[in-house]
Design an enzyme around this catalytic site. Structure first.
Site, short mmCIF file in Angstrom:
data_model
loop_
_atom_site.label_atom_id
_atom_site.label_comp_id
_atom_site.label_asym_id
_atom_site.label_seq_id
_atom_site.Cartn_x
_atom_site.Cartn_y
_atom_site.Cartn_z
N PHE A 8 0.86 -1.19 0.00
CA PHE A 8 0.00 0.00 0.00
C PHE A 8 0.90 1.24 0.00
CE2 PHE A 8 -3.29 2.91 1.13
CZ PHE A 8 -4.51 2.28 0.92
N ARG A 34 10.18 12.14 4.14
CA ARG A 34 10.77 11.10 5.00
C ARG A 34 11.30 9.91 4.22
NH1 ARG A 34 7.23 14.12 7.51
NH2 ARG A 34 7.13 14.42 9.76
N HIS A 53 -10.03 5.44 9.34
CA HIS A 53 -9.24 4.26 8.97
C HIS A 53 -7.79 4.42 9.42
CE1 HIS A 53 -9.58 0.59 6.70
NE2 HIS A 53 -8.44 0.82 6.09
N PHE A 89 10.24 -0.29 13.84
CA PHE A 89 9.06 0.43 13.33
C PHE A 89 9.49 1.42 12.24
CE2 PHE A 89 5.64 3.70 13.87
CZ PHE A 89 4.56 2.88 13.54
N VAL A 136 1.41 5.07 6.19
CA VAL A 136 -0.02 5.33 6.42
C VAL A 136 -0.23 6.84 6.36
CG1 VAL A 136 -2.03 4.72 7.81
CG2 VAL A 136 0.06 3.36 8.03
N THR A 150 -10.53 9.75 6.70
CA THR A 150 -11.34 8.76 7.41
C THR A 150 -10.65 8.29 8.69
OG1 THR A 150 -10.34 6.83 6.42
CG2 THR A 150 -12.11 7.88 5.17
N1 INI Z 1 -2.54 0.52 4.45
C1 INI Z 1 -1.37 1.20 4.46
O1 INI Z 1 -0.30 0.59 4.51
N2 INI Z 1 -1.41 2.57 4.44
C2 INI Z 1 -2.57 3.28 4.40
O2 INI Z 1 -2.52 4.54 4.35
C3 INI Z 1 -3.80 2.58 4.38
N3 INI Z 1 -5.05 3.28 4.31
O3 INI Z 1 -5.07 4.53 4.36
O4 INI Z 1 -6.11 2.70 4.22
C4 INI Z 1 -3.76 1.15 4.41
N4 INI Z 1 -4.87 0.42 4.37
C5 INI Z 1 -4.88 -1.01 4.09
C6 INI Z 1 -4.66 -1.86 5.34
O5 INI Z 1 -3.32 -1.76 5.78
C7 INI Z 1 -4.94 -3.33 5.05
O6 INI Z 1 -4.06 -3.82 4.07
C8 INI Z 1 -6.38 -3.60 4.59
O7 INI Z 1 -7.30 -2.98 5.47
C9 INI Z 1 -6.67 -5.13 4.58
O8 INI Z 1 -6.56 -5.67 5.89
#
Ligand code: INI
Length: 158
Positions: A25, A130, A91, A116, A84, A89
């Site tokens: 991601f 970063r 989330h 980390f 992230v 959201t």
């Molecule tokens: N995963 C990330 O690594 N970074 C993000 O910003 C992010 N957002 O924003 O949603 C993100 N979501 C996916 C999450 O890590 C899982 O892979 C997904 O929810 C399946 O479990």
């Protein structure tokens, strides 16, 4: 007066085995973190074949893979890399919070340093800063922390 004995890890890769677990991601950022981590490993004298890279879908999946790698007994440290970005959201809170908590748990439960190297930022611009290719790459810093901790843990148990 005698001075206290101070133990400090060395940042040396030769003789060490490290695993990197990296989220896909936001790969436009994580790829730079991975590059930085790999470059730091090679610069510190690590052979490419002693560095394992495992990919997971997102930051939320980093802890379970990091824990499995730590439990294998094959690695002196595990580096977790991800990014992230807050967005709009809630989330963000779940993903970043559970990722940090899970990685710390994996480290404490296994006794293997789990580093980390996950960016938790407000904006893409902050993430880019970063993950810079010149100075201040958090992936490189994470690898250096892994090597220092691997060395310290070895001296703490000897
Ligand atoms: N995963 C990330 O690594 N970074 C993000 O910003 C992010 N957002 O924003 O949603 C993100 N979501 C996916 C999450 O890590 C899982 O892979 C997904 O929810 C399946 O479990």
């Amino acid at each position: 007066m005698s001075a206290p004995r101070v133990l400090e890890g060395e940042i040396v890769a030769r003789g060490r085995k490290v695993a990197v677990v990296a989220a896909r991601f936001n790969d436009f950022i994580v790829a730079s973190l991975l590059k930085g981590a790999t470059a730091a490993w090679l610069e510190r004298g690590g052979p490419a074949e002693d560095l394992l890279v495992a990919r997971v879908p997102g930051a939320f999946e980093l802890p379970v893979a990091a824990r499995r790698l730590a439990l294998s007994g094959r690695y002196d440290a595990v580096v977790a890399l991800g990014c992230v970005i807050r967005g709009d959201t809630p989330h963000f809170e779940y993903v970043s919070g559970e990722c940090a908590r899970g990685l710390q748990l994996a480290s404490l439960e296994t006794g293997v340093p789990v580093i980390f190297g996950v960016l938790t930022v407000e904006t893409v611009e902050q993430a880019l800063e970063r993950a810079a290719t010149t100075a201040g790459n958090k992936g490189a810093e994470a690898m250096e922390a892994a090597l220092e901790m691997a060395s310290l843990m070895a001296s703490l148990s000897s």
